[in-house]
Write an enzyme that holds these catalytic residues in place. Sequence first.
Site, short mmCIF file in Angstrom:
data_model
loop_
_atom_site.label_atom_id
_atom_site.label_comp_id
_atom_site.label_asym_id
_atom_site.label_seq_id
_atom_site.Cartn_x
_atom_site.Cartn_y
_atom_site.Cartn_z
N CYS A 124 0.83 -1.20 0.00
CA CYS A 124 0.00 0.00 0.00
C CYS A 124 0.87 1.26 0.00
CB CYS A 124 -0.97 -0.03 1.17
SG CYS A 124 -2.39 1.05 0.97
N HIS A 160 -2.80 -5.52 0.45
CA HIS A 160 -2.29 -5.86 1.78
C HIS A 160 -2.27 -7.37 2.00
CE1 HIS A 160 -2.03 -1.91 3.78
NE2 HIS A 160 -3.13 -1.58 3.12
N GLU A 210 -0.52 -8.88 4.01
CA GLU A 210 -0.17 -9.13 5.41
C GLU A 210 -1.37 -9.08 6.37
OE1 GLU A 210 -0.14 -4.62 5.22
OE2 GLU A 210 0.30 -6.29 3.86
#
Length: 283
Positions: A103, A197, A199
């Site tokens: 991001c 994202h 993660e």
Amino acid sequence: MRFLIAESETPEARSERRDSVGRSSGETYLAVLNRLAPDARCDRIMPADADAALPSDMALAGYDAVFLTGAPLHLYDETPETRRAIAFMRALFAAGTPSFGSCAGLQVATVAAGGSVRPNVRGREAAFARRIVPTEAGRAHPLLEGRPAAYDAPSIHTDEVERLPEGATLLAGNAVTLVQAAEIRFERGTFWGVQYHPEIGLDEVAGALRRQADGLIEAGLAHSEHDVEDYAQRIEALHREPGRRDLAWPLGLDAQVTDEHLRLAELRNFIAHRVAPTHALRR
């Protein structure tokens, strides 16, 4: 291995994120990296903070990898926070340490290397980036190894890469955001990054929607806070029971999002293909 997590959230954003999901963006990365590389030593810094003590180029070169988190930074604005984040990224490129970002991490690397960022021209990409398609270069790139011809990923952003810097390689995009994944080479450094994202878990997607409810309503993506809350609750239910197809189907999600192993593909690939070989040579 030694990892450094660069968390560019402002103190206010860090506090809001902790209030909603129990952890900052850097703490999310720390937990994920501890699972992917349990023997690695992880340090964490906050480059955008006014009182941040940032490592020198030489100290940065001592790390095997640096990970840049997401953050509500607008890189086209000249603020003390954006200037500090960009200065850190330029030092990282000069040090030559392999780096990865998601991001805002991709956006910081883009601007630091001479590219540009702008507000999303096709509107917000909220909750999930849909039908991300690797480019020809992306299909052959190790960052996207294991990803199918089209896939979804957790994503929520109001800015996007407008122009990649010279020498960068576009790896993936979709109908909403042209640059969803890229490799950036600048000075001595190589950065692999994504706009989405990998993660974050579905609980954090729900938290992000709640934090940005007003913006989602203003953008016409929801009619009311009740609509946002209903959507967030359905996502949270899937987070608690990711194997339930009856919860995934109404959200239009498959294992690329619900299976953590598949969702973390880019981070796992970065460590396996970019970090581990360099670490072995340095030993």
